[in-house]
Design an enzyme around this catalytic site. Structure first.
Site, mmCIF file in Angstrom:
data_model
loop_
_atom_site.group_PDB
_atom_site.id
_atom_site.type_symbol
_atom_site.label_atom_id
_atom_site.label_comp_id
_atom_site.label_asym_id
_atom_site.label_seq_id
_atom_site.Cartn_x
_atom_site.Cartn_y
_atom_site.Cartn_z
ATOM 1 N N TYR A 80 0.836 -1.198 0.000
ATOM 2 C CA TYR A 80 0.000 0.000 0.000
ATOM 3 C C TYR A 80 0.875 1.253 0.000
ATOM 4 O O TYR A 80 0.696 2.152 -0.834
ATOM 5 C CB TYR A 80 -0.923 -0.003 1.214
ATOM 6 C CG TYR A 80 -1.790 1.223 1.335
ATOM 7 C CD1 TYR A 80 -2.935 1.352 0.559
ATOM 8 C CD2 TYR A 80 -1.475 2.248 2.219
ATOM 9 C CE1 TYR A 80 -3.744 2.475 0.658
ATOM 10 C CE2 TYR A 80 -2.273 3.375 2.332
ATOM 11 C CZ TYR A 80 -3.403 3.482 1.544
ATOM 12 O OH TYR A 80 -4.196 4.603 1.651
ATOM 13 N N ALA A 99 4.002 1.531 -0.843
ATOM 14 C CA ALA A 99 4.794 1.594 -2.074
ATOM 15 C C ALA A 99 3.949 2.052 -3.259
ATOM 16 O O ALA A 99 4.390 2.834 -4.103
ATOM 17 C CB ALA A 99 5.418 0.231 -2.362
#
Length: 251
Positions: free
Chosen positions: A157, A159
Site C-alpha cells: 500500500y 509503495a
C-alpha cells in the site's frame, strides 16, 4: 470555487472520501459521474443524495485494464467531455512480512498495484487523451501519508502510493503544455463509514493519538483539498501534493 458546467468523474465514489467528494462537486454545480465496482446499493444511495441534475453511475472494475478505457469512453459518451478526473479508488491489504506465506505476500502486492497504481496510470492515459481533444482539464489522485512514513503491516500500500505520487508529478510536467493540471491529496487516516464499522476501540484510540488535534480527518476535509486542486485557481499548483493529516506526519 465554481464548477458549474464542469463534468467530473470520481472513482470509488459510492462511499467514504469518494462520496464526500461527489457531494462537494455537485454542490458547486458540477455534473458528477460516480464510478464503483460492485456495491449497487451504496452507489444508488450516493447518486440519490447528490444535489442537482444529470449525475450518473458508472459500474466498472478499474483494476481490469480494458475497463479503464471503457469507463472513460462511457463517460465522454454520456457527458460530452471530461473536465476533472478524481482517482480515489484504492485497496489496502495486510501482509506483514514476518507473518504471511509467500503466496499471500505476492498476491497482496499484485492486487494492490493493480488498483492503486496501474488502474490510475491507465485512467490518466485515457483521460489525458480525452482532455487533449477539448482543451485541457484536471487530474487529482488520492494518495496517503503512508507513501512518506511507510506502512510496515501493508508495505504494498505504501509503495503503491509513493509510486502514485511520483507518476503524478511526472505527468504534471508532461501534460502542462496541454493545459492538463495534475495534483495529489495525501490524507492521514480518515473517519469514513468503513472505519467506523471496523475499528476496535483500541485501534480508534491509537489513531486519535497520532494527531495533535486528537481526531481523525473527516471525508469532507479531504474533499475540500481535492476541489482546490481541481479548480482553475489552482492551475499553477500543478504537481503539488497536499497533506491532509492533521499534523500527524510532517515532511
Amino acid at each position: 470555487m465554481d464548477f458549474t458546467g464542469k463534468n467530473v468523474l470520481i472513482t470509488g465514489a459510492s462511499r467514504g472520501i469518494g462520496k464526500a467528494t461527489a457531494m462537494a462537486f455537485a454542490k458547486k454545480g458540477a455534473k458528477v459521474g460516480i464510478n464503483y465496482r460492485s456495491n449497487d446499493e451504496d452507489a444508488q444511495k450516493t447518486l440519490a443524495a447528490l444535489p442537482g441534475d444529470g449525475h450518473q453511475l458508472f459500474k466498472r472494475d478499474i483494476s481490469q485494464k480494458i475497463e479503464t478505457k471503457a469507463l472513460i469512453n462511457d463517460f465522454v459518451k454520456e457527458f460530452g467531455q471530461l473536465d476533472v478526473l478524481v482517482n480515489n479508488a484504492g485497496i489496502s491489504i495486510f501482509h506483514e512480512i514476518d507473518q504471511v506465506d509467500f503466496d499471500h505476500w505476492t498476491n497482496a502486492w499484485k492486487k494492490t498495484f493493480e488498483t492503486n497504481l496501474f488502474a490510475v496510470a491507465n485512467l490518466c492515459y485515457w483521460s489525458a487523451k480525452a482532455m487533449m481533444k477539448t482543451g485541457g482539464g484536471h487530474i487529482v489522485s488520492v494518495s496517503s501519508r503512508g507513501a512518506f512514513r511507510g506502512e510496515p503491516t501493508k508495505p504494498a500500500y505504501g509503495a503503491s502510493k509513493a509510486a502514485l505520487n511520483s507518476m503524478s508529478q511526472s505527468l504534471a510536467k508532461k501534460l502542462a503544455p496541454h493545459h492538463i493540471y495534475v495534483g495529489v491529496v495525501a490524507p492521514g487516516f480518515t473517519e469514513t463509514e468503513m472505519a467506523k464499522e471496523t475499528l476496535t476501540p483500541a485501534e480508534r484510540e491509537n489513531l486519535l493519538r497520532e494527531s495533535p488535534f486528537k481526531r481523525m480527518a473527516q471525508p469532507e476535509e479531504v474533499a475540500h483539498a481535492i476541489l482546490f486542486l481541481a479548480s482553475s485557481e489552482a492551475a499553477y499548483s500543478s504537481g503539488t501534493i497536499i497533506d491532509v493529516n492533521g499534523a500527524s506526519y510532517l515532511r
